[in-house]
Design an enzyme around this catalytic site. Structure first.
Site, mmCIF file in Angstrom:
data_model
loop_
_atom_site.group_PDB
_atom_site.id
_atom_site.type_symbol
_atom_site.label_atom_id
_atom_site.label_comp_id
_atom_site.label_asym_id
_atom_site.label_seq_id
_atom_site.Cartn_x
_atom_site.Cartn_y
_atom_site.Cartn_z
ATOM 1 N N LYS A 1 26.742 15.381 -52.554
ATOM 2 C CA LYS A 1 25.578 16.235 -52.783
ATOM 3 C C LYS A 1 24.668 15.549 -53.796
ATOM 4 C CE LYS A 1 24.266 20.867 -54.403
ATOM 5 N NZ LYS A 1 24.728 22.138 -54.987
ATOM 6 N N LYS B 1 28.953 14.804 -56.776
ATOM 7 C CA LYS B 1 27.809 15.686 -56.999
ATOM 8 C C LYS B 1 26.950 15.057 -58.086
ATOM 9 C CE LYS B 1 26.413 20.410 -58.141
ATOM 10 N NZ LYS B 1 26.880 21.771 -58.496
#
Length: 390
Positions: free
Chosen positions: A312, A251
């Site tokens: 992400k 992330k």
């Protein structure tokens, strides 16, 4: 010394000379589209050159000649079964609330509106959702205890969904930022340090409370070190050995999250005189410049018991998706984040691109890079397009 032969206009070059070869080759590709009887070829524009076909043993275009054949040799396919639909929930009123920076997306009013919204994509084959609650400010604290309130909005939404659709796969978000008055994924010290191990204690309680409510997959998005293993042990200790963990493995501290933070009012809140609240999440989310670091995160998550690994954002990080696909046997999820969604919507609204084609291309690229699961706000629209609707 041999005299150079002069090229006279209209005179054929001497056979065997270098110039004769050049002129002959040029002639092959510059003759107009006229047959030997002087008539133009049919089916091609006037002026199309007549050429000698290339002697090519391999012509890749043969495998692209028709839609049927292209479909038969397509390397990856996109299905609604690949989609996980994010849903935002609130209970500040009984009305859905549009999110201005995410056209077409609403905060759903808890209750019947949630059920109605989820029922539609199920009819197209989307049977996975991830729940994001918007917590009222008066319930937010520096230590975010609302995150593991057994009667909290997230927990009640999970129960509502599982009672209504027992076969629905319900994913959750495990992080403190929706409940933290400082807007961070972890507890913040007065000196501005995100407390790693102390935060994990509350993440474990949050994950267990979600499992107790009926969650199928808990998804730690916080990026604290060691949280996957701690959550796995906490779940197993409470008897939830069948609850999966989808870790936000890679992330990044991305600029593409803005609309999501609008939706949940979960952005960091710096500026307090007596406390040094970090203005961003760069001390725990990954640097967008880093690639090899994702291998380290992936190895740790896999060793700690993650069942699925996520990257992400999605489109700017397809290289990282491919990296995880090639270095781990675990399923890989890709988050097509709010900023990516907002950009496509904005361009489509202005007529700058074909929305359907662009979205389905993006979904295909996620799959081609190695993504098994795709979290996307386009889940409903994309599933309809895949079903042939316009």
């Amino acid at each position: 010394m041999q005299m150079m032969q002069r090229n006279v206009v209209g005179q054929r070059p001497v056979a065997g000379s270098r110039r004769s070869l050049v002129v002959a080759n040029v002639a092959e590709v510059t003759r107009p589209a006229v047959s030997t009887n002087g008539k133009h070829r049919t089916g091609v524009p006037e002026g199309t050159p007549i050429v000698t076909p290339q002697d090519l043993p391999s012509r890749p275009r043969r495998n692209r000649r028709s839609e049927s054949f292209r479909a038969s040799v397509r390397e990856v396919n996109v299905s609604p079964a690949n989609f996980i639909l994010p849903i935002f929930i609130h209970e500040e009123s009984n009305q859905n609330v549009p999110i201005a920076s995410m056209p077409g997306i609403n905060r759903l009013a808890y209750g019947k509106n949630v059920i109605d919204y989820v029922a539609e994509p199920r009819s197209y084959g989307v049977n996975q959702v991830v729940v994001f609650p918007k917590t009222p400010d008066h319930l937010k604290t520096q230590t975010a205890e609302e995150a593991f309130n057994k009667n909290g909005l997230s927990q009640r939404t999970i129960r509502l969904l599982k009672d209504s659709f027992p076969d629905l796969e319900v994913y959750t978000d495990v992080a403190l930022d929706p409940y933290n008055s400082d807007g961070h994924d972890g507890i913040v010290s007065d000196a501005g340090v995100i407390l790693n191990d102390e935060t994990i204690e509350y993440l474990c309680r949050q994950a267990v409370s979600q499992a107790e409510a009926g969650a199928d997959v808990v998804s730690p998005s916080d990026m604290m070190d060691g949280r996957v293993g701690a959550i796995r042990r906490a779940l197993d200790r409470e008897g939830f050995t069948n609850v999966s963990i989808m870790s936000y493995t890679a992330k990044y501290a991305s600029a593409y999250y803005g609309p999501f933070r609008d939706a949940l009012a979960s952005a960091p809140k710096p500026g307090q005189a007596h406390r040094r609240i970090p203005p961003n999440k760069k001390t725990y989310q990954m640097d967008p410049a880093n690639y090899r670091e994702a291998i380290r995160e992936a190895k740790a998550d896999e060793a700690e018991g993650a069942d699925i690994m996520m990257v992400k954002p999605g489109m700017p990080y397809l290289d990282v998706v491919r990296l995880l696909r090639e270095t781990s046997p675990l399923p890989v999820a890709v988050y097509h984040v709010s900023g990516e969604y907002a950009m496509l919507k904005a361009a489509a609204e202005r007529g700058w691109l074909n929305e359907k084609d662009a979205v389905l291309e993006a979904m295909t690229c996620f799959r081609r890079a190695g993504g098994d699961l795709i979290l996307t706000y386009y889940g409903i629209e994309a599933s309809k397009w895949l079903a042939g609707e316009k």
